[in-house]
Design a protein around this motif. Structure first.
Motif, short mmCIF file in Angstrom:
data_model
loop_
_atom_site.label_atom_id
_atom_site.label_comp_id
_atom_site.label_asym_id
_atom_site.label_seq_id
_atom_site.Cartn_x
_atom_site.Cartn_y
_atom_site.Cartn_z
N GLN A 277 100.70 25.90 65.11
CA GLN A 277 99.34 25.75 64.58
C GLN A 277 99.11 26.64 63.35
O GLN A 277 98.29 26.31 62.48
N ILE A 278 99.83 27.75 63.28
CA ILE A 278 99.72 28.61 62.10
C ILE A 278 100.11 27.83 60.84
O ILE A 278 99.40 27.85 59.83
N PHE A 279 101.24 27.11 60.91
CA PHE A 279 101.70 26.36 59.75
C PHE A 279 100.84 25.11 59.52
O PHE A 279 100.65 24.69 58.37
N THR A 280 100.35 24.51 60.60
CA THR A 280 99.45 23.37 60.43
C THR A 280 98.21 23.77 59.65
O THR A 280 97.76 23.07 58.74
N GLN A 281 97.63 24.91 60.02
CA GLN A 281 96.45 25.39 59.32
C GLN A 281 96.75 25.78 57.88
O GLN A 281 95.98 25.51 56.97
N ALA A 282 97.91 26.42 57.68
CA ALA A 282 98.30 26.77 56.30
C ALA A 282 98.42 25.52 55.45
O ALA A 282 98.03 25.50 54.28
N GLY A 283 98.96 24.44 56.03
CA GLY A 283 99.09 23.19 55.31
C GLY A 283 97.75 22.55 55.00
O GLY A 283 97.62 21.75 54.06
N THR A 284 96.74 22.87 55.81
CA THR A 284 95.38 22.37 55.56
C THR A 284 94.68 23.18 54.47
O THR A 284 93.98 22.63 53.62
N TYR A 285 94.91 24.50 54.51
CA TYR A 285 94.22 25.37 53.54
C TYR A 285 94.79 25.24 52.13
O TYR A 285 94.03 25.27 51.15
N ALA A 286 96.12 25.14 52.00
CA ALA A 286 96.76 25.20 50.69
C ALA A 286 96.26 24.15 49.70
O ALA A 286 95.91 24.49 48.56
N PRO A 287 96.20 22.85 50.07
CA PRO A 287 95.71 21.87 49.09
C PRO A 287 94.25 22.12 48.68
O PRO A 287 93.89 21.89 47.51
N THR A 288 93.43 22.58 49.62
CA THR A 288 92.03 22.87 49.29
C THR A 288 91.94 24.04 48.32
O THR A 288 91.13 24.03 47.38
N LEU A 289 92.78 25.04 48.56
CA LEU A 289 92.81 26.16 47.62
C LEU A 289 93.34 25.72 46.26
O LEU A 289 92.98 26.29 45.23
N GLY A 290 94.19 24.69 46.25
CA GLY A 290 94.65 24.13 44.97
C GLY A 290 93.49 23.57 44.17
O GLY A 290 93.42 23.73 42.95
N VAL A 291 92.58 22.88 44.87
CA VAL A 291 91.39 22.36 44.19
C VAL A 291 90.53 23.52 43.69
O VAL A 291 89.99 23.48 42.57
N LEU A 292 90.41 24.57 44.52
CA LEU A 292 89.65 25.75 44.10
C LEU A 292 90.25 26.36 42.84
O LEU A 292 89.53 26.73 41.90
N GLY A 293 91.58 26.46 42.80
CA GLY A 293 92.25 27.00 41.63
C GLY A 293 92.01 26.16 40.40
O GLY A 293 91.82 26.68 39.29
N ALA A 294 92.01 24.82 40.58
CA ALA A 294 91.74 23.94 39.44
C ALA A 294 90.32 24.13 38.92
O ALA A 294 90.08 24.14 37.71
N VAL A 295 89.37 24.28 39.84
CA VAL A 295 87.97 24.48 39.44
C VAL A 295 87.83 25.78 38.64
O VAL A 295 87.16 25.83 37.60
N VAL A 296 88.46 26.83 39.16
CA VAL A 296 88.40 28.12 38.46
C VAL A 296 89.00 27.99 37.06
O VAL A 296 88.45 28.49 36.07
N GLY A 297 90.14 27.28 36.96
CA GLY A 297 90.77 27.09 35.65
C GLY A 297 89.91 26.29 34.70
O GLY A 297 89.84 26.58 33.50
N LEU A 298 89.24 25.26 35.22
CA LEU A 298 88.38 24.44 34.37
C LEU A 298 87.16 25.22 33.89
O LEU A 298 86.70 25.02 32.76
N ILE A 299 86.65 26.10 34.75
CA ILE A 299 85.53 26.95 34.34
C ILE A 299 85.95 27.81 33.15
O ILE A 299 85.22 27.94 32.16
N ALA A 300 87.17 28.37 33.27
CA ALA A 300 87.67 29.20 32.17
C ALA A 300 87.90 28.36 30.91
O ALA A 300 87.62 28.80 29.79
N ALA A 301 88.40 27.14 31.10
CA ALA A 301 88.68 26.27 29.94
C ALA A 301 87.40 25.87 29.23
O ALA A 301 87.31 25.88 27.99
N LEU A 302 86.39 25.51 30.00
CA LEU A 302 85.13 25.08 29.41
C LEU A 302 84.37 26.22 28.74
O LEU A 302 83.44 25.98 27.96
#
Length: 272
Positions: free
Chosen positions: A145-170
């Motif tokens: 379950q540790i790895f299952t949860q990590a697999g759930t969190y990682a893609p969402t954090l990827g979206v968060l990282g993209a949002v942060v990058g776009l804020i900086a870009a804009l």
């Protein structure tokens, strides 16, 4: 060593890396400290929040399980072993297995055989050993379950990282060249989040589930073998019963009596 795990990861890196190059994307874009920080450290932080410390301390052991193939007694040799023990028990009595039990390395099998030698009922032995399997599966569940949860969190954090990058870009719209590079870098976090989530963490969880199920199935087979001895079944009947745990091709060989050579070879490699 579990070659499948290593080959799978190498193929994933090769396919994604080659695909990026073929699409005209340089691999240098992956060396983005901000994206690495958000995805890897962020995923670790989320896992730390989600699980107690004593479960997280098991992660190194879980990684070792994923990348190693632990030698265990094969199903074929188990059938051979129980058939042999049944023959001894029918000829000399079940107490004759006492000395054999002392040489058994597998704790689960040894405990079950000792219960049979002590004269415990079949119902008691089954309940006792089933409880051990349930406890084992519960422990294993906490691990994958540790790895299952990590697999759930990682893609969402990827979206968060993209949002942060776009804020900086804009925040820097005046220079279109810098803006383009910033937007490109922003999506690197999404790429890393999806890659780690669906190429590493979720497959890791699935590998642990599969190995746990294989171990549970082997233990279930041990229970049936021990109960067959307690009930006084003849060796051939035990072979037929336990052969149901084998894949169809191997089961057919067992039922036709064609596995002797294979079992002897396995017997030389693995000691119970």
């Amino acid at each position: 060593m579990d070659k499948a795990s290593i080959i799978g990861i190498l193929l994933a890196i090769f396919s994604v890396g080659t695909g990026m190059v073929m699409k005209g994307v340089g691999l240098s874009v992956l060396f983005n400290p901000a994206a690495i920080l958000i995805i890897l450290i962020g995923t670790a932080a989320a896992v730390f929040v989600a699980f107690p410390t004593y479960e997280l301390l098991k992660i190194p052991k879980l990684i070792r399980i994923i990348f190693t193939d632990e030698k265990a007694i094969s199903l074929d040799e188990l059938i051979y072993t129980f058939s042999k023990w049944a023959g001894i028990a029918r000829k000399e009595g079940i107490l004759a297995l006492d000395k054999i039990a002392e040489t058994v390395d597998d704790p689960f099998l040894r405990n079950g055989l000792n219960l049979a030698i002590e004269g415990q009922s079949a119902a008691y032995i089954r309940d006792f050993m089933d409880d051990e399997i349930d406890a084992m599966e519960e422990r294993h569940s906490a691990g994958f379950q540790i790895f299952t949860q990590a697999g759930t969190y990682a893609p969402t954090l990827g979206v968060l990282g993209a949002v942060v990058g776009l804020i900086a870009a804009l925040g820097n719209m005046s220079d279109t060249e810098v803006l383009g590079k910033a937007i490109s870098a922003a999506f690197v976090a999404t790429l890393m989040g999806i890659f780690t989530g669906y190429i590493l963490w979720h497959p890791f969880a699935n590998k642990l589930k599969r190995k746990s199920r294989e171990e549970a199935r082997r233990k279930e087979m041990m229970i049936e073998g021990i109960l067959s001895i307690v009930e006084g079944e003849i060796p051939r009947t035990i072979e037929q019963r336990l052969a149901s745990y084998l894949p169809s091709a191997e089961r057919k060989k067992w039922l036709e009596g064609g596995m002797e050579e294979y079992v002897q070879a396995a017997k030389e490699e693995i000691s119970i």
